[in-house]
Design an enzyme around this catalytic site. Structure first.
Site, PDB file in Angstrom:
ATOM      1  N   ASP A 258      41.350  44.082  49.868  1.00 62.21           N
ATOM      2  CA  ASP A 258      42.095  45.298  49.553  1.00 62.21           C
ATOM      3  C   ASP A 258      41.829  46.413  50.564  1.00 62.21           C
ATOM      4  OD1 ASP A 258      39.465  45.740  48.780  1.00 62.21           O
ATOM      5  OD2 ASP A 258      39.900  45.748  46.654  1.00 62.21           O
TER       6      ASP A 258
ATOM      7  N   ASN B  78      35.043  48.514  35.254  1.00 66.40           N
ATOM      8  CA  ASN B  78      36.104  48.291  34.260  1.00 66.40           C
ATOM      9  C   ASN B  78      36.625  46.852  34.294  1.00 66.40           C
ATOM     10  OD1 ASN B  78      37.557  48.232  36.621  1.00 66.40           O
ATOM     11  ND2 ASN B  78      38.906  49.943  36.133  1.00 66.40           N
TER      12      ASN B  78
ATOM     13  N   HIS C  88      37.694  45.251  37.029  1.00 69.27           N
ATOM     14  CA  HIS C  88      38.673  44.928  38.066  1.00 69.27           C
ATOM     15  C   HIS C  88      38.064  43.978  39.101  1.00 69.27           C
ATOM     16  CE1 HIS C  88      37.648  48.658  40.763  1.00 69.27           C
ATOM     17  NE2 HIS C  88      37.098  47.601  41.297  1.00 69.27           N
TER      18      HIS C  88
ATOM     19  N   GLU D 140      43.635  46.451  38.825  1.00 72.00           N
ATOM     20  CA  GLU D 140      43.122  47.293  37.744  1.00 72.00           C
ATOM     21  C   GLU D 140      43.595  46.777  36.383  1.00 72.00           C
ATOM     22  OE1 GLU D 140      40.859  49.300  38.256  1.00 72.00           O
ATOM     23  OE2 GLU D 140      41.215  50.780  39.821  1.00 72.00           O
TER      24      GLU D 140
HETATM   25  C1  GLP Z   1      35.766  48.439  44.883  1.00 65.00           C
HETATM   26  C2  GLP Z   1      36.413  47.205  45.487  1.00 65.00           C
HETATM   27  C3  GLP Z   1      36.106  45.950  44.698  1.00 65.00           C
HETATM   28  C4  GLP Z   1      34.616  45.879  44.376  1.00 65.00           C
HETATM   29  C5  GLP Z   1      34.246  47.087  43.551  1.00 65.00           C
HETATM   30  C6  GLP Z   1      32.794  47.089  43.084  1.00 65.00           C
HETATM   31  O1  GLP Z   1      36.514  49.009  43.871  1.00 65.00           O
HETATM   32  N1  GLP Z   1      37.820  47.340  45.612  1.00 65.00           N
HETATM   33  O2  GLP Z   1      36.519  44.811  45.416  1.00 65.00           O
HETATM   34  O3  GLP Z   1      34.324  44.703  43.707  1.00 65.00           O
HETATM   35  O4  GLP Z   1      34.469  48.220  44.368  1.00 65.00           O
HETATM   36  O5  GLP Z   1      31.998  47.676  44.052  1.00 65.00           O
HETATM   37  P1  GLP Z   1      30.433  47.797  44.014  1.00 65.00           P
HETATM   38  O6  GLP Z   1      29.929  46.540  44.615  1.00 65.00           O
HETATM   39  O7  GLP Z   1      30.142  48.978  44.880  1.00 65.00           O
HETATM   40  O8  GLP Z   1      30.022  47.973  42.610  1.00 65.00           O
END
Ligand code: GLP
Length: 238
Positions: free
Chosen positions: A67, A134, A136, A141
């Site tokens: 993404d 959440n 995702h 989302e």
């Molecule tokens: C972002 C990314 C996700 C990732 C999430 C969790 O929102 N788009 O792909 O899994 O963060 O990130 P973290 O590893 O910092 O908790």
């Protein structure tokens, strides 16, 4: 969905690095799906270390990221393009790397092009995932229905809040993003999800309670035949 609980975050990263190493050994020209967020950083450091030590050679592998914020300049320090350059691509040589263009004039055309490129590459061999608080995955989302292909997403409030820590005062945080769709993720041959820290305890509990919740995108992964969730004890509530 296989659950692996490691003692520490460092163990999570080493475990995941072993899976990458095996993948590249079996198929040097693998198509790798990569992720951002704090969690994969330790894995990337371990892959850099092994690559510099001559233990893994990524030079024939191609990567697609999950993404990117939209709109965002590639040069913005918080773009996922910058993130990947900083944490991996500046130190490890791949045959090709691809991230959604956060500056695309037409985001929908960019999504269609992205999906077509992954399709032409034969799909993802090994897909790395994280999980949002959440539930995702990528930037898919929570919702009641999901597009199959990549799409322009309105980021959820909790995601904006969780990711606001990366944006300093005065830096505008994008409220939309381009995300890989479920179709690409589900067609990946092996999915590995890395989870670390106490802020993920609740979502991990929910993920492993044996239910598919349509509003928890990660729970849909129970339907995929080859998912490995690798977490530290903290994320498992131990
Ligand atoms: C972002 C990314 C996700 C990732 C999430 C969790 O929102 N788009 O792909 O899994 O963060 O990130 P973290 O590893 O910092 O908790």
């Amino acid at each position: 969905m296989k659950k692996i609980v490691c003692n520490t975050y460092e163990d999570v990263c080493r475990f995941a690095a072993d899976i990458f190493a095996q993948q590249i050994k079996d198929k040097p020209d693998s198509i790798l799906g990569l992720a951002t967020g704090s969690t994969p950083i330790g894995l990337y450091n371990e892959l850099i270390r092994r690559s510099e030590a001559g233990e893994i050679d990524f030079s024939a592998a191609r990567t697609f990221n999950l993404d990117e914020y939209f709109p965002i300049k590639a040069s913005h320090p918080q773009s996922y393009k910058s993130f990947m350059e900083k944490h991996l691509f500046s130190k490890v040589k791949f045959a090709n790397t691809r991230i959604f263009n956060g500056e695309a004039a037409n985001p929908h055309a960019e999504c269609a092009a992205y999906d077509a490129e992954i399709e032409a590459a034969g799909g993802i061999d090994l897909q790395l995932l994280g999980i949002g608080v959440n539930g995702h995955i990528a930037f898919i989302e929570p919702d009641t229905s999901y597009p199959l292909g990549s799409y322009l997403v309105n980021l959820a409030e909790d995601t904006l809040e969780a990711n606001s820590r990366f944006f300093t005062d005065g830096e505008e945080q994008p409220v939309t993003a381009l995300s890989t769709g479920l179709s690409t993720i589900f067609r990946a041959r092996h999915l590995i999800m890395l989870v670390s820290g106490t802020n993920k305890v609740e979502i991990i509990k929910k993920l492993f309670e044996g239910m598919i919740h349509t509003d928890i995108p990660a729970s849909l992964l129970h339907l995929h035949p080859n998912v490995t969730v690798i977490m530290d004890k903290a994320a498992n509530g131990e």
